[in-house]
Motif scaffolding. Structure first.
Motif, PDB file in Angstrom:
ATOM      1  N   ASN A 109       5.707  21.706  97.954  1.00  0.00           N
ATOM      2  CA  ASN A 109       5.495  23.133  97.734  1.00  0.00           C
ATOM      3  C   ASN A 109       4.368  23.415  96.753  1.00  0.00           C
ATOM      4  O   ASN A 109       4.226  24.545  96.277  1.00  0.00           O
ATOM      5  CB  ASN A 109       6.792  23.773  97.216  1.00  0.00           C
ATOM      6  N   MET A 110       3.554  22.428  96.474  1.00  0.00           N
ATOM      7  CA  MET A 110       2.441  22.611  95.546  1.00  0.00           C
ATOM      8  C   MET A 110       1.286  23.323  96.236  1.00  0.00           C
ATOM      9  O   MET A 110       1.135  23.233  97.471  1.00  0.00           O
ATOM     10  CB  MET A 110       1.995  21.251  95.004  1.00  0.00           C
ATOM     11  N   PRO A 111       0.452  24.020  95.481  1.00  0.00           N
ATOM     12  CA  PRO A 111      -0.684  24.735  96.093  1.00  0.00           C
ATOM     13  C   PRO A 111      -1.694  23.766  96.689  1.00  0.00           C
ATOM     14  O   PRO A 111      -1.860  22.639  96.197  1.00  0.00           O
ATOM     15  CB  PRO A 111      -1.283  25.515  94.922  1.00  0.00           C
ATOM     16  N   VAL A 112      -2.361  24.193  97.742  1.00  0.00           N
ATOM     17  CA  VAL A 112      -3.383  23.375  98.400  1.00  0.00           C
ATOM     18  C   VAL A 112      -4.687  24.171  98.497  1.00  0.00           C
ATOM     19  O   VAL A 112      -4.681  25.401  98.480  1.00  0.00           O
ATOM     20  CB  VAL A 112      -2.939  22.922  99.812  1.00  0.00           C
ATOM     21  N   THR A 167       1.092   6.652  93.439  1.00  0.00           N
ATOM     22  CA  THR A 167       1.359   7.726  92.491  1.00  0.00           C
ATOM     23  C   THR A 167       0.099   8.545  92.211  1.00  0.00           C
ATOM     24  O   THR A 167      -1.015   8.159  92.591  1.00  0.00           O
ATOM     25  CB  THR A 167       1.859   7.139  91.163  1.00  0.00           C
ATOM     26  N   LYS A 168       0.299   9.646  91.480  1.00  0.00           N
ATOM     27  CA  LYS A 168      -0.857  10.456  91.090  1.00  0.00           C
ATOM     28  C   LYS A 168      -1.737   9.688  90.105  1.00  0.00           C
ATOM     29  O   LYS A 168      -2.957   9.885  90.065  1.00  0.00           O
ATOM     30  CB  LYS A 168      -0.407  11.787  90.485  1.00  0.00           C
ATOM     31  N   GLU A 169      -1.113   8.799  89.304  1.00  0.00           N
ATOM     32  CA  GLU A 169      -1.893   7.980  88.368  1.00  0.00           C
ATOM     33  C   GLU A 169      -2.874   7.074  89.101  1.00  0.00           C
ATOM     34  O   GLU A 169      -3.981   6.823  88.612  1.00  0.00           O
ATOM     35  CB  GLU A 169      -0.957   7.149  87.485  1.00  0.00           C
ATOM     36  N   SER A 200      -1.203  17.613  92.979  1.00  0.00           N
ATOM     37  CA  SER A 200      -0.499  17.662  91.699  1.00  0.00           C
ATOM     38  C   SER A 200      -1.293  18.474  90.679  1.00  0.00           C
ATOM     39  O   SER A 200      -2.518  18.623  90.763  1.00  0.00           O
ATOM     40  CB  SER A 200      -0.269  16.244  91.169  1.00  0.00           C
ATOM     41  N   GLU A 201      -0.579  18.989  89.697  1.00  0.00           N
ATOM     42  CA  GLU A 201      -1.218  19.799  88.658  1.00  0.00           C
ATOM     43  C   GLU A 201      -2.245  18.991  87.883  1.00  0.00           C
ATOM     44  O   GLU A 201      -3.345  19.492  87.561  1.00  0.00           O
ATOM     45  CB  GLU A 201      -0.147  20.337  87.702  1.00  0.00           C
ATOM     46  N   ASP A 202      -1.927  17.739  87.573  1.00  0.00           N
ATOM     47  CA  ASP A 202      -2.860  16.887  86.825  1.00  0.00           C
ATOM     48  C   ASP A 202      -4.158  16.673  87.584  1.00  0.00           C
ATOM     49  O   ASP A 202      -5.256  16.704  86.989  1.00  0.00           O
ATOM     50  CB  ASP A 202      -2.214  15.527  86.525  1.00  0.00           C
ATOM     51  N   TYR A 203      -4.059  16.470  88.895  1.00  0.00           N
ATOM     52  CA  TYR A 203      -5.275  16.222  89.671  1.00  0.00           C
ATOM     53  C   TYR A 203      -6.112  17.492  89.781  1.00  0.00           C
ATOM     54  O   TYR A 203      -7.341  17.463  89.647  1.00  0.00           O
ATOM     55  CB  TYR A 203      -4.931  15.696  91.064  1.00  0.00           C
ATOM     56  N   ARG A 204      -5.456  18.627  89.991  1.00  0.00           N
ATOM     57  CA  ARG A 204      -6.185  19.891  90.086  1.00  0.00           C
ATOM     58  C   ARG A 204      -6.862  20.221  88.756  1.00  0.00           C
ATOM     59  O   ARG A 204      -7.979  20.748  88.738  1.00  0.00           O
ATOM     60  CB  ARG A 204      -5.234  21.003  90.526  1.00  0.00           C
ATOM     61  N   GLU A 205      -6.195  19.901  87.666  1.00  0.00           N
ATOM     62  CA  GLU A 205      -6.806  20.128  86.348  1.00  0.00           C
ATOM     63  C   GLU A 205      -8.050  19.255  86.158  1.00  0.00           C
ATOM     64  O   GLU A 205      -9.022  19.680  85.524  1.00  0.00           O
ATOM     65  CB  GLU A 205      -5.781  19.831  85.240  1.00  0.00           C
ATOM     66  N   ARG A 206      -8.001  18.054  86.708  1.00  0.00           N
ATOM     67  CA  ARG A 206      -9.155  17.148  86.598  1.00  0.00           C
ATOM     68  C   ARG A 206     -10.358  17.741  87.352  1.00  0.00           C
ATOM     69  O   ARG A 206     -11.499  17.645  86.880  1.00  0.00           O
ATOM     70  CB  ARG A 206      -8.797  15.782  87.161  1.00  0.00           C
ATOM     71  N   LEU A 207     -10.115  18.348  88.487  1.00  0.00           N
ATOM     72  CA  LEU A 207     -11.206  18.971  89.245  1.00  0.00           C
ATOM     73  C   LEU A 207     -11.802  20.140  88.468  1.00  0.00           C
ATOM     74  O   LEU A 207     -13.026  20.319  88.442  1.00  0.00           O
ATOM     75  CB  LEU A 207     -10.698  19.453  90.614  1.00  0.00           C
ATOM     76  N   VAL A 208     -10.946  20.925  87.846  1.00  0.00           N
ATOM     77  CA  VAL A 208     -11.418  22.049  87.038  1.00  0.00           C
ATOM     78  C   VAL A 208     -12.236  21.544  85.854  1.00  0.00           C
ATOM     79  O   VAL A 208     -13.298  22.088  85.529  1.00  0.00           O
ATOM     80  CB  VAL A 208     -10.227  22.896  86.540  1.00  0.00           C
TER      81      VAL A 208
END
Length: 291
Positions: A109-112, A167-169, A200-208
């Motif tokens: 259910n995470m944003p895409v 994993t996301k890591e 994941s939130e961590d990955y999206r934050e990395r893009l930002v």
């Protein structure tokens, strides 16, 4: 060939006797023995030697298209059809195995992101579009997971990581390595599938953080990320399915050598004019005088 057989055993048995047993004439044998090859025959023999050299030089991974390209690079004027015919006669076949595809978990259910890339795989410069994905590899110690990041311009694998869990890591490590290696400018399009690791939130934050534009494949559409999936298919065909890994460390060492040397620096790609990814990127910077 009968005459070659006679020639091989001429010191063990009389030539006359050998010819009689094999049903050929002695004069025919001596005519064959004293025959001087024509220029065309000499060229064909040398061409066969060069085909065999390129075939084994890259570990039986090249088919007729790439071998023909390497021959032309060496100065030969030869068609792919001729190379294919000679390879077939020599029994040389590139190692090909059925594609084995792994998928990430897109049921979340995470944003895409929207599909910004939209299959526009032709890119004008390095570090404008990256694509990424995960696949898995079997070893005697269990599965290992490979996350890869590709620059669409040169098809270079700019970042990758290997781990025991998907994993996301794992994907963040591959992403960070790519950023450290390439140092991309803001505005790069980053494309992936809808896997939970990439959403994941961590990955999206990395893009930002790196001012990148997120892009994701449409649901259930593997063709939207075809280039990186093609790379994972290639590494399976050319390395993984040809090797029985006894340990995860052996897999890591082999994958490191394949990506950093064989794939990025030695293997030519038809999509970039039969250059290697390393050479493609290097020529771009030389032509544009970019430091």
């Amino acid at each position: 060939m009968i005459y070659a057989f006679v020639h091989k055993y001429r010191f063990q048995f009389r030539v006359e006797k050998l010819c009689a047993v094999m049903g050929v004439s002695r004069s025919g044998y001596y005519k064959w023995k004293n025959h001087k090859p024509s220029k065309q025959e000499k060229r064909r023999k040398k061409l066969i030697q060069q085909i065999r050299y390129h075939f084994y030089a890259f570990k039986r991974r090249y088919g007729s298209n790439k071998i023909a390209a390497k021959l032309r690079e060496d100065g030969w004027v030869v068609s792919t059809k001729t190379v294919a015919r000679l390879m077939k006669a020599m029994g040389l076949r590139s190692c090909t195995v059925k594609k084995y595809k792994a998928t990430t978990n897109s049921k979340h259910n995470m944003p895409v992101y929207k599909n910004i890339l939209n299959r526009n795989f032709n890119v004008a410069a390095p570090n404008k579009v990256w694509v990424t994905d995960i696949t898995y590899i079997s070893t005697a110690q269990g599965w290992v997971y490979l996350a890869s990041v590709m620059d669409l311009f040169s098809r270079k694998i700019v970042g990758w990581s290997l781990g025991e869990r998907m994993t996301k890591e794992l994907v963040l490590e591959a992403f960070d390595k790519a950023c450290e290696r390439q140092k991309p400018q803001p505005g790069l399009i980053h494309h992936s599938d809808r896997g939970s690791q990439y959403a994941s939130e961590d990955y999206r934050e990395r893009l930002v953080e790196h001012q990148m534009i997120g892009s994701m494949s449409r649901k259930g559409n593997c063709y939207d990320n075809a280039c990186i999936e093609a790379f994972h298919s290639v590494i399976k065909k050319e390395l993984v399915y040809q090797t029985k890994f006894k340990s995860r460390k052996q897999a890591y060492d082999a994958i490191y050598e394949y990506i950093e040397f064989d794939y990025n620096r030695i293997r030519i790609h038809s999509s970039i004019g039969y250059m290697t990814p390393h050479l493609c990127e290097k020529r771009y910077y030389e032509q544009h005088q970019v430091a």
